[in-house]
Scaffold this active site. Structure first.
Site, PDB file in Angstrom:
ATOM      1  N   HIS A  92      57.028  37.895  74.258  1.00 53.93           N
ATOM      2  CA  HIS A  92      55.517  38.302  74.276  1.00 53.93           C
ATOM      3  C   HIS A  92      54.922  37.397  75.273  1.00 53.93           C
ATOM      4  O   HIS A  92      55.502  36.330  76.014  1.00 53.93           O
ATOM      5  CB  HIS A  92      55.034  37.805  72.968  1.00 53.93           C
ATOM      6  CG  HIS A  92      55.328  38.695  71.781  1.00 53.93           C
ATOM      7  ND1 HIS A  92      56.329  38.214  71.102  1.00 53.93           N
ATOM      8  CD2 HIS A  92      54.643  39.489  71.172  1.00 53.93           C
ATOM      9  CE1 HIS A  92      56.494  39.349  70.084  1.00 53.93           C
ATOM     10  NE2 HIS A  92      55.332  40.009  70.225  1.00 53.93           N
ATOM     11  N   ALA A 119      79.129  28.677  71.271  1.00 50.97           N
ATOM     12  CA  ALA A 119      78.635  28.857  69.781  1.00 50.97           C
ATOM     13  C   ALA A 119      77.266  28.319  69.687  1.00 50.97           C
ATOM     14  O   ALA A 119      76.749  27.605  70.264  1.00 50.97           O
ATOM     15  CB  ALA A 119      79.333  28.037  68.779  1.00 50.97           C
ATOM     16  N   ALA A 137      78.097  25.466  74.069  1.00 53.25           N
ATOM     17  CA  ALA A 137      77.506  25.523  72.845  1.00 53.25           C
ATOM     18  C   ALA A 137      75.959  25.096  72.668  1.00 53.25           C
ATOM     19  O   ALA A 137      75.792  23.989  73.318  1.00 53.25           O
ATOM     20  CB  ALA A 137      78.520  24.960  71.768  1.00 53.25           C
ATOM     21  N   ARG A 157      71.002  24.676  82.493  1.00 51.31           N
ATOM     22  CA  ARG A 157      70.999  24.616  83.920  1.00 51.31           C
ATOM     23  C   ARG A 157      72.580  24.438  84.222  1.00 51.31           C
ATOM     24  O   ARG A 157      73.616  23.970  83.590  1.00 51.31           O
ATOM     25  CB  ARG A 157      70.150  23.057  84.249  1.00 51.31           C
ATOM     26  CG  ARG A 157      70.792  21.995  83.638  1.00 51.31           C
ATOM     27  CD  ARG A 157      69.601  20.786  84.034  1.00 51.31           C
ATOM     28  NE  ARG A 157      70.437  19.511  83.574  1.00 51.31           N
ATOM     29  CZ  ARG A 157      71.120  18.797  84.076  1.00 51.31           C
ATOM     30  NH1 ARG A 157      71.655  18.835  85.173  1.00 51.31           N
ATOM     31  NH2 ARG A 157      71.615  17.535  83.484  1.00 51.31           N
TER      32      ARG A 157
END
Length: 164
Positions: A92, A119, A137, A157
């Site tokens: 949005h 994960a 993860a 990053r």
């Protein structure tokens, strides 16, 4: 039966996602439902919003992955998505103070060949995860990732280069 209908969702996200299904039966249900998969390694409890997804050969979609694939999702060959990975394709605009949720839009997501997505990672709308990347993860990937890098954090990053 159209993709995204209640009946389609029942067969894909309840019957197909059941831990009682074998991998071969799950594969057949997903293919019947229009999900383009070249792997049988899709674990139970996965959610697919639509059939707009392609999963390449020798890839693994682990237990409980969530694909909010309003726009197309493309998972390359030899990829591994760990448990609980979320792939989101809708977004949005930021609205005014009276309603911050502005206009709705969709952007595709692509994971190129040889990636490992850790994960509980989240891939946000419009990202491309370059070939050979490792996403740690819990990372939130908001921008595209250059190939052969280790990405971690919120937002993700690049931490280091990986061998090509």
């Amino acid at each position: 039966m159209s993709a995204g209908s209640r009946a389609w969702s029942f067969y894909v996200n309840v019957v197909g996602a059941s831990p009682l299904m074998t991998a071969d039966t799950r594969f057949r249900i997903y293919r019947w439902a229009g999900i383009e998969t070249e792997t049988r390694d899709i674990g139970p409890a996965c959610y697919f919003h639509s059939s707009a997804i392609r999963v390449g050969p020798d890839s693994l979609i682990n237990h409980g992955c969530h694909f909010e694939n309003v726009a197309p999702v493309d998972i390359g060959a030899r990829c591994a998505l760990a448990p609980g990975v979320m792939v989101i394709t809708s977004t949005h605009e930021i609205g005014g103070p009276e309603r911050r949720q502005g206009d709705w839009g969709v952007l595709p997501v692509r994971v190129e060949d040889g990636c490992w997505i850790g994960a509980r990672s989240v891939l946000c709308p419009g990202v491309v995860v370059g070939a050979g990347c490792l996403i740690a993860a819990g990372a939130v990937v908001r921008e595209s990732c250059e190939p052969n890098g280790l990405y971690a954090g919120v937002p993700a990053r690049r931490l280091r280069e990986l061998q090509a």
